[in-house]
Design an enzyme around this catalytic site. Structure first.
Site, PDB file in Angstrom:
ATOM      1  NE  ARG A   1      -2.272  -0.339   3.746  1.00 30.96           N
ATOM      2  CZ  ARG A   1      -2.464   0.033   4.823  1.00 30.96           C
ATOM      3  NH1 ARG A   1      -3.698   1.076   4.358  1.00 30.96           N
ATOM      4  NH2 ARG A   1      -2.046   0.105   6.365  1.00 30.96           N
TER       5      ARG A   1
ATOM      6  CB  SER B   1       6.317  -6.632   7.355  1.00 31.93           C
ATOM      7  OG  SER B   1       5.389  -5.257   7.907  1.00 31.93           O
TER       8      SER B   1
ATOM      9  CG  ASP C   1       4.330  -4.925  12.411  1.00 35.59           C
ATOM     10  OD1 ASP C   1       5.539  -5.200  13.059  1.00 35.59           O
ATOM     11  OD2 ASP C   1       3.225  -6.385  11.567  1.00 35.59           O
TER      12      ASP C   1
END
Length: 1063
Positions: free
Chosen positions: A695, A756, A809
């Site tokens: 994203r 990530s 995150d």
């Protein structure tokens, strides 16, 4: 089962629909028409329900149709063609002869029965609700009977049944053969006169005295599958031995019952059974009790003529057990107290001390529950049972009973509907005859429904009808009818003999003359009408109650239609040939959506009680096996305190410069040194890269709040496995495309980059890629600074560039909540688990500076060094060995990725232990990861019906019974509770360290939480917070759900970094 209309009557004739049952509102007829004349009108046969009509078939083949409308009197079903007209006229009791008026009073219109059914459903709902239970007259009492026989039950079981005038003792032997050939022996003891009104408690040492002889008391005895009352005295000794015992005046009820047990079982058990150390006993106690366990029941009230003092409000199981135990204690003469030493083992002289046989009361039930269990013995699922006897009651299977201390799963609920109407709903149906019976009873105003339907009272209702008709000179004119003033002169047996001899006026006359009356033929005919009216009304009321229960079951199970087996037993059912016909027809009229099959129970209070006891022992054995399997997963507070201490120790090791490399909790610096303070303003980009879909976002922070826009881009497989330049060039192309669409191409914006993949972060804008995962293998990236690779791509694409802040995150989760609250802890509990918090930089050995820094704990690896080995069960080891053995061990105990697999491993183990899940093989259950963690969340939903759980398991090809569903729920609850508790123990170590760092007695802190397990599981968050409060009482912790930590949170990290750079 066939219709009871074909059963032979007392005179050998088949008992079909009784012609004389027309008495409910029938026209008065000449008594000669009731005789056995061949020219008599046709007698009605079976009744067929078709939609809104009744088809009445007579024995000559003709059919009469009665439509279900407002003018239909339900009891018109019992009216033949000669008297079926003008139904509405019957409601006016001011018209007609006295006999007509009496019969009209006893007739019930259909619409009134619908109202009665509605009142009963309403009262049932009150009884089942915790809030309104105390006000309900239909008490809906939990029985704690949660299972029916499955055919594996085996062993010897004692039963004691307290009857109206007797105590019955039985020994039932089951062989685990599907309960196809149970063996039974029994004896019956008459209750001594006055004992039902005396003292209940145990206190009398020797309750019996013999008149003569040294043998056993007189008893009735029987053996075999079909109980038969044999000779009053079985040859157990000399004639002198058979003399009746004289009771001591102070004899107490439970002492007497215990003596019956003591006299009975030694003479019915073989030497082979003496080796058993405990003989289980089921106690049939037909009075209203409030049960809190299967073997714990407080008597609420006496009925049926019993009124022993000192029992109401007491635990009757405990009272019986105390009396039995007293029998087993030897007195100073060496005998069992008052029992002749019957509890002594016959081989006691050769046995070790303490080998005497012990009787334990393991279950209490009423005869209604026993009826259900008996009908469930032969492969038929019976969910409703009714007893139509001296008293009346019904029980039914219900789910998630609020008033039970144990609400999980199905449970048999005892309606205790005998009290229905005590608060007024039956006032208009309560006739003057019922009123007279009520006033003469031992409990006026109580159990009004039971007094209208119980065989203990039906003879009395008939008596009062006769008294009224005699006073109006409609019966027994010119003769002495004083006998009618004598209470109890008419028994149920008299009524049955009268209605079962419908064509024999001579027999009716004989019965009445034997009672001292001088009836005419007309009196005999009217007597038949009255008896049929009273019995028909009782059957109709039973049917209305059954219809209420069936409709309630259908509604609460969200079914369009219900098919159910109903076990029935009792004197009215067995003796009145029309009972079953009326029960079926009326209940079908009132509950057309329900189809009941009537099952005749065989000795529910005997065999059924033994089955309750046997099932209780089977479930107790299952419970022990379940506890054995689940015990290692059930953590004590001491276990959790130890985990908290271990986490704190590993945190300190991770923060230490020298000890960090060997610590299982890595405590990685994130270089995020501030949290949002509300002054951040502007546009910030965020890039969330964690897979082939990524994203790009823009987060706009204004005084009015935060708004976001985002777009998802795809990375082709060829690029993920190509070169690093191709990968990062593609990412920059997507960023440019997004900025173009958002009119941001000309601006150089701060970027929060959620990357990530495993990295070693050495600065807020610098992190070295350790390895690729998730299918990525782009060359030239491992060991490189991923932020620099992104900047290099921006230069190649002539992008203006960006100020990058690399974000985990978990940190993003904390920061996403930090804008709205002073959030200083981030927690993720989803597919994986991790935590971060604001630590004093002086404690971070790898950094060492002033102020605070967010530490990424990476606590999923807690225990990788073996410090949690003591918590790992067999199931945890199996799961660990199948996925990166020895790695992320704390995560494997907590996170959603693994909990479903742990549950599967437990179920596999349980299917191998027959006491746990005795079902057929489940091949699909052998498939790894077939049981998803989402199933835990669904199964543990509060109020989820067991049939829905069963549907979930059926999808997995797991052939699950409702018992299995209850067990499944318990397994899921155990696994998820442990996960929440361990998570809380780790979090307790964090908040306590923060409190100590800041030197405060009480810490207030907010935790930002993300993750599907925390958000979607119905119990996880509450279990976590409850445990944390217990382990860290000096910390006031507030939990805040974090939204989009990897997007919004990453942008806020960039915003805070930008603000700090400008300060």
């Amino acid at each position: 089962m066939g219709s009871r209309s074909t059963r032979p009557t007392a005179n050998g004739r088949p008992g079909g629909a009784d012609r004389a049952d027309q008495g409910l509102g029938a026209q008065e007829q000449d008594s000669r028409s009731w005789g056995p004349s061949a020219s008599s009108a046709p007698t009605l046969g079976p009744i067929t329900v078709t939609g809104q009509s009744l088809l009445l078939h007579d024995r000559r083949g003709s059919v009469k149709v009665l439509h279900k409308d407002d003018n239909m009197d339900l009891m018109a079903m019992d009216i033949d063609g000669r008297s079926a007209g003008n139904l509405s006229q019957r409601r006016d009791s001011s018209h007609g002869t006295p006999i007509q008026r009496a019969l009209r009073i006893l007739s019930i219109p259909l619409e009134r029965l619908h109202v009665m059914k509605g009142h009963m459903i309403e009262d049932m709902c009150k009884g089942l609700s915790r809030q309104t239970h105390a006000q309900a007259k239909v008490r809906m009492l939990p029985t704690y009977i949660c299972s029916t026989p499955n055919g594996t039950e085996k062993g010897n079981f004692l039963v004691v049944e307290l009857c109206q005038t007797q105590v019955r003792t039985l020994l039932v032997t089951l062989y685990g053969d599907g309960n196809l050939s149970p063996q039974m022996m029994y004896k019956i003891y008459d209750l001594p006169e006055g004992i039902t009104q005396g003292e209940g408690g145990s206190g009398m040492r020797r309750p019996w005295q013999r008149v003569a002889g040294a043998g056993l008391p007189s008893i009735t005895e029987g053996t075999g599958l079909v109980l038969e009352l044999k000779a009053a005295f079985h040859s157990l000794g000399t004639e002198q031995d058979k003399q009746v015992l004289t009771p001591v005046m102070t004899l107490q009820l439970f002492d007497f019952i215990a003596q019956c047990v003591a006299q009975f079982w030694p003479r019915t058990t073989s030497p082979d059974t003496d080796s058993e150390q405990c003989l289980p006993l089921g106690f049939v106690f037909p009075f209203t009790c409030r049960q809190t366990q299967l073997n714990k029941a407080e008597l609420l009230s006496w009925s049926k003529g019993f009124n022993c003092s000192g029992v109401v409000g007491k635990d009757v199981v405990a009272m019986l057990q105390a009396a039995i135990d007293k029998q087993a204690r030897p007195d100073k003469e060496g005998e069992a107290s008052g029992g002749g030493g019957w509890f002594k083992n016959k081989k006691s002289s050769q046995s070790a001390p303490g080998q005497s046989r012990h009787v334990e009361v393991v279950a209490l039930m009423n005869d209604t529950v026993g009826t259900m269990m008996t009908c469930s013995m032969e492969g038929r699922a019976c969910e409703v049972a009714m007893v139509a006897d001296k008293g009346s009651n019904c029980c039914a299977e219900a789910y998630l009973v609020e008033t039970a201390e144990e609400t999980s799963g199905a449970m048999c609920v005892n309606t205790e509907w005998g009290c229905f109407g005590d608060d007024g709903p039956l006032n208009d149906l309560f006739t003057p005859y019922d009123q007279a019976v009520d006033e003469e009873s031992s409990n006026p105003g109580d159990k009004r429904f039971e007094k209208m339907v119980g065989t203990l009272y039906l003879g009395e209702i008939v008596r009062h009808v006769l008294i009224a008709l005699t006073a109006e000179k409609a019966m027994f004119t010119g003769t002495d009818a004083a006998i009618l003033k004598e209470k109890g002169v008419f028994t149920m047996q008299h009524l049955l003999e009268i209605v079962n001899n419908e064509d024999s006026i001579t027999e009716v006359k004989r019965i009445l003359e034997s009672l001292g009356l001088q009836p005419s033929e007309r009196d005999c005919g009217r007597m038949q009408q009255i008896c049929r009216a009273v019995l028909g009304r009782a059957a109709t009321f039973h049917a209305t109650g059954l219809a209420a229960i069936l409709s309630y079951m259908c509604q609460t199970r969200d079914l369009e239609s219900l098919m159910v087996n109903v076990g029935v037993e009792g004197e009215l059912f067995a003796g009145y040939p029309r009972f079953e016909e009326i029960l079926m027809s009326v209940s079908r009229l009132l509950a057309p959506e329900c189809m009941a099959t009537i099952l005749a129970s065989r000795d529910g209070s005997g065999r059924g009680a033994a089955m309750v006891t046997a099932v209780a022992l089977r479930l107790a054995a299952q419970r022990r096996a379940v506890d054995e399997v689940l015990a290692p997963l059930r953590l004590s507070r001491d276990d959790l305190v130890k985990v908290q201490a271990l986490m704190r120790s590993e945190m300190d090791r991770g923060l230490g410069k020298e000890t960090n490399p060997s610590a299982s909790v890595r405590m990685l610096p994130t270089y995020v040194t501030h949290t949002p303070d509300g002054t951040e303003k502007g546009d910030f980009l965020a890039l969330d890269l964690g897979g082939t879909n990524f994203r790009v976002l823009v987060v706009r922070i204004t005084e009015g709040g935060i708004t976001m826009a985002s777009e998802i881009y795809i990375i082709p497989v060829g690029i993920t496995q190509g070169s690093g330049e191709e990968l990062f060039d593609h990412i920059i192309d997507c960023i440019i495309d997004f900025q173009t669409k958002q009119n941001l191409v000309t601006q150089m914006l701060p970027l929060g980059f959620t990357f990530s993949f495993p990295c070693q972060q050495v600065g807020l804008d610098k992190a070295l890629l350790l390895t690729w995962t998730k299918g990525f293998s782009a060359s030239g990236c491992v060991g490189q600074d991923v932020v620099q690779l992104l900047r290099d791509a921006a230069k190649r694409k002539r992008h203006l560039g960006m100020r990058v802040a690399l974000v985990n995150d978990n940190v993003g989760t904390m920061m996403a909540c930090g804008y709205d609250d002073q959030c200083e802890i981030g927690l993720i509990v989803g597919t994986g688990t991790n935590a971060c918090y604001m630590e004093e930089m002086k404690n971070v050995g790898t950094v060492g500076d002033q102020g605070r820094m967010c530490i990424n704990m990476e606590w999923g690896a807690f225990g990788d060094n073996g410090c949690l080995d003591h918590l790992f069960t067999h199931f945890d080891h199996v799961v660990d060995e199948t996925t990166k053995p020895g790695k992320q061990r704390f995560e494997k105990l907590i996170s959603g990725m693994y909990l479903g697999e742990i549950v599967r491993q437990i179920l596999v183990a349980m299917t191998q232990k027959r006491p746990l899940v005795p079902r057929q093989a489940c091949p699909k259950l052998q498939t790894k990861d077939i049981f998803k963690t989402k199933f835990l969340s669904t199964i543990e939903l509060n109020g989820l019906a067991l049939r829905q759980i069963r549907a979930i398991l059926n999808e997995l090809e797991i052939d699950a019974s409702f018992e299995d569903c209850v067990l499944m729920r318990e397994v899921c609850q155990t696994v998820s509770l442990r996960a929440a508790q361990l998570c809380a123990a780790g979090l307790a170590a964090v908040v306590e360290k923060m409190r100590e760092n800041r030197g405060v007695d009480q810490l207030s802190v907010t935790v930002g939480v993300d993750g599907t397990l925390y958000k979607l599981h119905p119990c996880f968050s509450n279990n976590l917070q409850t445990t944390l409060k217990d382990l860290a009482p000096n910390c006031n912790v507030t939990f805040m759900l974090s939204e989009d930590g990897s997007g919004k949170g990453a942008a806020l990290v960039a915003a805070v970094a930008d603000r700090a750079a400008k300060e």
